[in-house]
Write an enzyme that holds these catalytic residues in place. Structure first.
Site, PDB file in Angstrom:
ATOM      1  N   CYS A 146      -5.519   4.951  -4.132  1.00 11.68           N
ATOM      2  CA  CYS A 146      -5.639   3.460  -3.593  1.00 11.68           C
ATOM      3  C   CYS A 146      -6.814   2.636  -4.222  1.00 11.68           C
ATOM      4  O   CYS A 146      -6.855   1.822  -5.017  1.00 11.68           O
ATOM      5  CB  CYS A 146      -5.963   3.344  -2.090  1.00 11.68           C
ATOM      6  SG  CYS A 146      -4.392   3.958  -1.279  1.00 11.68           S
ATOM      7  N   ASP A 205      -0.230  -0.522  -5.099  1.00 13.86           N
ATOM      8  CA  ASP A 205      -1.504   0.113  -5.616  1.00 13.86           C
ATOM      9  C   ASP A 205      -1.159   1.465  -6.326  1.00 13.86           C
ATOM     10  O   ASP A 205      -1.845   2.029  -6.945  1.00 13.86           O
ATOM     11  CB  ASP A 205      -2.640   0.104  -4.593  1.00 13.86           C
ATOM     12  CG  ASP A 205      -2.159   0.903  -3.279  1.00 13.86           C
ATOM     13  OD1 ASP A 205      -1.232   1.297  -3.109  1.00 13.86           O
ATOM     14  OD2 ASP A 205      -3.247   1.093  -2.719  1.00 13.86           O
ATOM     15  N   ASP A 240       0.896  -1.290  -0.181  1.00 14.87           N
ATOM     16  CA  ASP A 240       0.034   0.007  -0.083  1.00 14.87           C
ATOM     17  C   ASP A 240       1.051   1.241  -0.133  1.00 14.87           C
ATOM     18  O   ASP A 240       1.559   1.637   1.167  1.00 14.87           O
ATOM     19  CB  ASP A 240      -0.749   0.150   1.140  1.00 14.87           C
ATOM     20  CG  ASP A 240      -2.329   0.880   1.233  1.00 14.87           C
ATOM     21  OD1 ASP A 240      -2.106   1.807   0.403  1.00 14.87           O
ATOM     22  OD2 ASP A 240      -3.261   0.578   1.862  1.00 14.87           O
ATOM     23  N   ASP A 241       0.731   1.944  -1.173  1.00 13.00           N
ATOM     24  CA  ASP A 241       1.446   3.314  -1.338  1.00 13.00           C
ATOM     25  C   ASP A 241       3.148   2.961  -1.387  1.00 13.00           C
ATOM     26  O   ASP A 241       4.067   3.796  -0.766  1.00 13.00           O
ATOM     27  CB  ASP A 241       1.670   4.253  -0.175  1.00 13.00           C
ATOM     28  CG  ASP A 241       0.153   4.644  -0.176  1.00 13.00           C
ATOM     29  OD1 ASP A 241      -0.723   4.459  -1.041  1.00 13.00           O
ATOM     30  OD2 ASP A 241      -0.152   5.485   0.772  1.00 13.00           O
TER      31      ASP A 241
END
Length: 455
Positions: free
Chosen positions: A50, A282, A16-17
């Site tokens: 996201c 993402d 995530d990120d």
């Protein structure tokens, strides 16, 4: 289609990120994936935020097609995905219908379960469902929906979310003896507030965010208003960026341990040689680049280009793939590997020929990135990044904002995107890029695989 366990297992680990360039910091990812598999050096997201990005991964559609425009209702978030009934056909349902045992563990879509479903809700397509419904980003003190039953986790070391997901993934792998499996693992790291496991709390002492040429960009005079308004970052701000970088790397060590646990579970069950493991993110992340202390949502490489590493049968170890790829390709790739049927609305290309070292004579020339500014998320302090459509080609990055402003970078000459050429470029070049961008932004289903070939 092959039967039973003769078909490969597939694991997707979605950070995530996570920005590009950080994987050498993580020993399990480096040892088990990078050195054993293929790394894409030009892999992009459909949206540098996201929920729209994850919707593209689930559906193999660009943002203008699936309609999940932002992270929050009413334009986006889980509520939008659910209200549009997009769950009826995702990579989960495709693989399940093809005879796979499916599991999704970790983050699903932003603001799940939102206001349109209760905390026990499970979408179709998943045999195993272990998804946080409260406080997921904290990695402690969260509530987990475990196959429709709700369980609260606390603040002890054993409650750390990445570790809980690692244990559940190992159990899922061990229990998948009769069918091939598709496992979608979505840990939280390194998303803010980037809380590490206790064992990693002191890691990376003295580490600093990379000082690339775009770090604290000196000249922004030719850039759009949203960037021109941002002042240079002060030394105090740079110190905060470095601390944030260290926190993110510490949080990623939990994800790295999860990857190690997955590989160990596959080895112990004798399934590693018949399993494809995909690792990606993402979206990317800014840490001081282009005067942005943190964040994403921009069309710059730091936000839209993400790592993709794949190991598995037939993939050359420690290899690099340079063709243009996109997260819209993931679901179609999984479908081909597993003998599943992707629906006609799917817009991505299967990456299987690239992974097997047999690239077709003609491959995609255009990658589309789309961003929509939420109507209710204006910033009073500074001009936010406006909505935009961006085209990434082999040589150029071209951006058209909803304000009418444009950006153009020659990535062969200017890989860090420091010289916006939009005001001085050959009008014929601009017209060509605009035409290609317009075609991509209007494509649907199979026509996207025609539009992405235009030159």
């Amino acid at each position: 289609m092959a039967e039973g366990k003769s078909r490969p297992n597939i694991v997707l680990v979605l950070a995530d990120d996570l920005e590009t360039g950080t994987l050498p910091n993580f020993p399990n990812i480096t040892q088990h994936l990078v050195r054993k598999g293929a790394s894409f050096d030009r892999f992009f997201v459909t949206n540098s935020w996201c929920c729209p990005s994850r919707s593209s991964i689930l559906r193999s559609q660009y943002v203008h097609s699936h309609g999940v425009l932002t992270n929050t209702a009413p334009e986006g978030g889980f509520d939008r995905f659910h209200t549009l009934d997009l769950e009826r056909s995702t990579i989960g349902t495709w693989m399940q219908q093809a005879g796979y045992r499916t599991g999704l563990m970790g983050k699903y879509l932003n603001h799940y379960p939102g206001g349109t479903a209760d905390e026990a809700f499970m979408p179709p397509g998943w045999d195993e469902w272990d998804v946080p419904v409260r406080a997921l980003y904290e990695e402690y003190g969260y509530r987990l929906n475990e196959n429709g039953a709700l369980f609260d986790y606390g603040w002890t070391e054993q409650d750390y979310l990445s570790d809980v997901l690692a244990r559940k993934a190992a159990d899922f792998i061990a229990g998948s003896k009769e069918k091939p499996f598709f496992l979608y693992l979505a840990p939280i790291g390194p998303h803010n507030p980037d809380n590490p496991a206790v064992r990693h709390a002191e890691a990376f002492p003295g580490a600093m965010a990379p000082r690339t040429p775009s770090f604290n960009q000196e000249d922004v005079s030719a850039e759009p208003l949203w960037l021109r308004e941002r002042p240079p970052i002060s030394q105090a701000g740079i110190d905060e960026i470095d601390e944030h970088y260290r926190a993110r790397m510490r949080a990623m060590l939990g994800v790295d341990d999860l990857v190690g646990s997955v590989v160990t579970a596959l080895q112990q069950t004798g399934q590693l040689d018949n399993t494809y493991i995909f690792f990606t993110s993402d979206n990317g992340f800014h840490l001081g680049t282009h005067r942005l202390r943190q964040g994403k949502t921009t069309p710059f490489e730091e936000a839209i280009r993400v790592p993709l590493v794949v190991r598995g049968p037939g993939i050359k170890a420690n290899s690099t793939i340079s063709e243009l790829g996109s997260t819209v390709d993931l679901a179609t790739t999984f479908a081909e590997l597993g003998g599943a049927t992707a629906p006609s609305f799917a817009e991505g290309r299967s990456l299987v020929p690239l992974l097997k070292g047999t690239p077709p004579a003609e491959w995609r020339r255009n990658v589309l990135v789309e961003f929509n500014r939420p109507a209710n998320k204006a910033s009073a302090a500074q001009t936010p990044v406006p909505g935009y459509r961006a085209l990434r080609t082999d040589q150029y990055a071209y951006v058209r904002y909803e304000t009418g402003e444009t950006q153009l970078y020659d990535l062969h000459e200017d890989p860090y995107e420091l010289q916006n050429l939009a005001a001085s470029a050959d009008p014929a070049l601009l017209a060509d890029l605009e035409e290609r961008l317009t075609a991509m932004a209007a494509c649907s289903g199979g026509t996207c695989r025609q539009a992405d070939m235009r030159q």
